[in-house]
Write an enzyme that holds these catalytic residues in place. Structure first.
Site, PDB file in Angstrom:
ATOM      1  N   SER A 179      43.241 -29.913  19.204  1.00 38.70           N
ATOM      2  CA  SER A 179      43.206 -31.202  18.505  1.00 38.70           C
ATOM      3  C   SER A 179      43.807 -32.331  19.349  1.00 38.70           C
ATOM      4  CB  SER A 179      43.930 -31.047  17.161  1.00 38.70           C
ATOM      5  OG  SER A 179      43.790 -32.179  16.360  1.00 38.70           O
TER       6      SER A 179
ATOM      7  N   ASP B  43      39.279 -36.322  32.491  1.00 36.32           N
ATOM      8  CA  ASP B  43      38.077 -37.143  32.670  1.00 36.32           C
ATOM      9  C   ASP B  43      38.347 -38.397  33.491  1.00 36.32           C
ATOM     10  OD1 ASP B  43      36.817 -35.287  31.149  1.00 36.32           O
ATOM     11  OD2 ASP B  43      36.091 -36.660  29.601  1.00 36.32           O
TER      12      ASP B  43
ATOM     13  N   LYS C 101      39.297 -27.779  18.901  1.00 32.98           N
ATOM     14  CA  LYS C 101      39.361 -28.391  17.574  1.00 32.98           C
ATOM     15  C   LYS C 101      39.138 -29.886  17.749  1.00 32.98           C
ATOM     16  CE  LYS C 101      41.281 -29.993  13.588  1.00 32.98           C
ATOM     17  NZ  LYS C 101      41.503 -31.412  13.219  1.00 32.98           N
TER      18      LYS C 101
END
Length: 520
Positions: A284, A295, A309
């Protein structure tokens, strides 16, 4: 009016409108079924439970993270995220059916009246809690209470014949979400975050400031076993690391338009190397931070593929204090990867067995067992490195699960609480001499060795409980990590969790890999 209340009013008005639409309305059908069962069923029924079961049943057919919680469950769920609860302020453990204080919370209500580590709390408001086989939950219920209320504690202290009595005024007790902060190597700081709650950002900023003062140039951010928490807390942490206007995460759903979260460019640690540690239980909000760092090529990720999640829940508060947490959108990393792993609606069992299935397939122990389709390949935004979608965050450097660390003997000793109980007894009996001999942690870490008698006591107690090594070879494999664990537990009880991790991390393969990556 708060957003949750407004959402509830809107939902209620919408439901009422649909009920009045006609006899074929689904809500009308549900209402008739509830009224008929309550009034006509052969036996008496609990109407509240009937409605709760209906709500749970409805949500169970959706995704794995939409759920209903009653008022008691809501309170228990929110405490670690809200950053405080109201009580007496002690860390404790149970030894021989008695509550023993591990550490009083610094400047907390118990410390202020003179309660110290090693004290045994044997009564609360003249009611015995020791030797009566009272559950830990019941003891906590008696110790906790509204801020400003008083509780009288009966305390037995080593070396003092008579029982002591303390009147403690309950107060708000902080719940920390940053578990450990220390310099793991010269120039390299280490921060471990346990969850993302209301106070996480402030705790993280304090940790960064402290480590900078200690000479930190690079950072190991440990999110192993971090199950997540508040979206905004994760965004705030990532904001401390990324350059201005860099995308952190975005959310999007069927009825929820795309919402982006970007860095403001005023972060406290925007220079220096970062390595994020993750494992199969990192989930999460922790995956949001991990995905953003990866990224945006801000740092590297070390460990094993995260949980996956990536569903956004909106809390819908109900009048009795209960709550529905309804999934309304997905999380996406800056490259557009959906964090959520695949699932079958209504199939909770298969979803919950995912980590076990990964282990069976060899994914946790062998990188070659992990395969990604070409359609799941993405490119990082600055260096164009290949990263993968399909659920969870795949690390840049894979560290296999060490299945040899815990022998069957070690697992059984831990499961029967033999290790923790004998450790507590040792610290209780030697606290003063340990503190005198090792006035600071650095000296303890360098010089302390676990005494053979403590190991012998653990093995003897294990034998009493029919837990014995299969052979000498298993015992020899057990002892090195058992000694390390005991030393870390003793450090925790004498100081705190930072000192625990400062010892246990020295044999953590994921941490070792992180240090290698930073050194490249």
């Amino acid at each position: 009016m708060c957003a949750a209340a407004l959402s509830l009013l809107t939902l209620t008005a919408s439901a009422q409108m649909r009920i009045n639409m006609g006899e074929n309305s689904p809500l009308r059908k549900l209402q008739i079924a509830e009224v008929a069962t309550t009034n006509l069923y052969v036996d008496s029924v609990d109407e509240n439970k009937l409605v709760e079961d209906a709500i749970r049943g409805m949500l169970e057919k959706l995704d794995p993270h939409s759920q209903y919680s009653n008022a008691k469950e809501v309170k228990q769920m929110n405490e670690p995220l809200n950053g405080n609860f109201e009580g007496i302020g002690v860390q404790f453990n149970m030894i021989d059916d008695t509550l023993m204080v591990i550490q009083p919370v610094t400047n907390g209500p118990s410390e202020k009246v003179g309660i110290i580590a090693g004290d045994r709390i044997v009564s609360v408001n003249d009611s015995a809690i020791a030797g009566v086989k009272m559950s830990k939950e019941e003891i906590m219920r008696r110790l906790r209470g509204p801020k400003g209320t008083k509780v009288v504690l009966g305390v037995v202290r080593s070396g003092i014949k008579d029982r002591l009595t303390f009147t403690v005024v309950r107060d708000k007790i902080p719940v920390k979400s940053v578990d450990a902060v220390y310099m793991i190597r010269p120039g390299i700081g280490y921060i471990r975050i346990g969850n993302f709650g209301a106070t996480t950002h402030g705790e993280f900023c304090e940790a960064v400031q402290k480590l900078k003062e200690d000479g930190m140039e690079n950072l190991v951010l440990d999110l192993q076993e971090n199950g997540g928490g508040y979206l905004q807390a994760a965004v705030n942490i990532a904001d401390e690391l990324l350059a201005k206007d860099e995308l952190i995460v975005y959310t999007e759903g069927r009825r929820v338009p795309r919402q982006e979260y970007r860095a403001h460019g005023h972060g406290r640690f925007m220079q220096g190397k970062i390595v994020v540690l993750v494992d199969e239980y990192t989930a999460s909000a922790a995956e949001i931070v991990t995905g953003a760092v990866q990224d945006q090529d801000r740092g590297y990720v070390v460990g094993r593929r995260t949980f996956g999640k990536g569903l956004v829940q909106r809390p819908i508060d109900l009048p009795d204090g209960s709550m529905i947490r309804l999934t309304i959108a997905h999380y996406y990393t800056p490259t557009g990867r959906c964090i959520q792993k695949p699932y079958e609606k209504g199939n909770q069992k298969d979803y919950q067995m995912d980590v076990y299935n990964r282990l069976k397939k060899g994914e946790l122990t062998n990188q070659d067992s992990i395969h990604f389709a070409d359609s799941l390949k993405f490119q990082t935004l600055h260096q164009g490195r290949t990263v993968y979608g399909g659920g969870g965050i795949m690390p840049d450097y894979f560290v296999p699960l060490d299945t040899t660390r815990y022998t069957p003997l070690h697992r059984q000793l831990a499961a029967k609480s033999v290790i923790i109980q004998q450790n507590l007894r040792y610290v209780d009996n030697h606290r003063k001499e340990l503190k005198k001999k090792y006035p600071d942690f650095a000296q303890f870490k360098q010089q302390f060795e676990v005494p053979q008698k403590l190991v012998d006591d653990i093995l003897a107690e294990g034998k009493k409980q029919k837990v014995e090594p299969k052979d000498d070879a298993e015992l020899e494999r057990t002892l090195p990590y058992l000694r390390l664990q005991l030393k870390a537990l003793i450090a925790r009880d004498l100081w705190d969790m930072s000192e625990y991790f400062a010892i246990i991390n020295e044999e953590n393969q994921t941490v070792k890999m992180a240090l290698e990556v930073i050194g490249q």
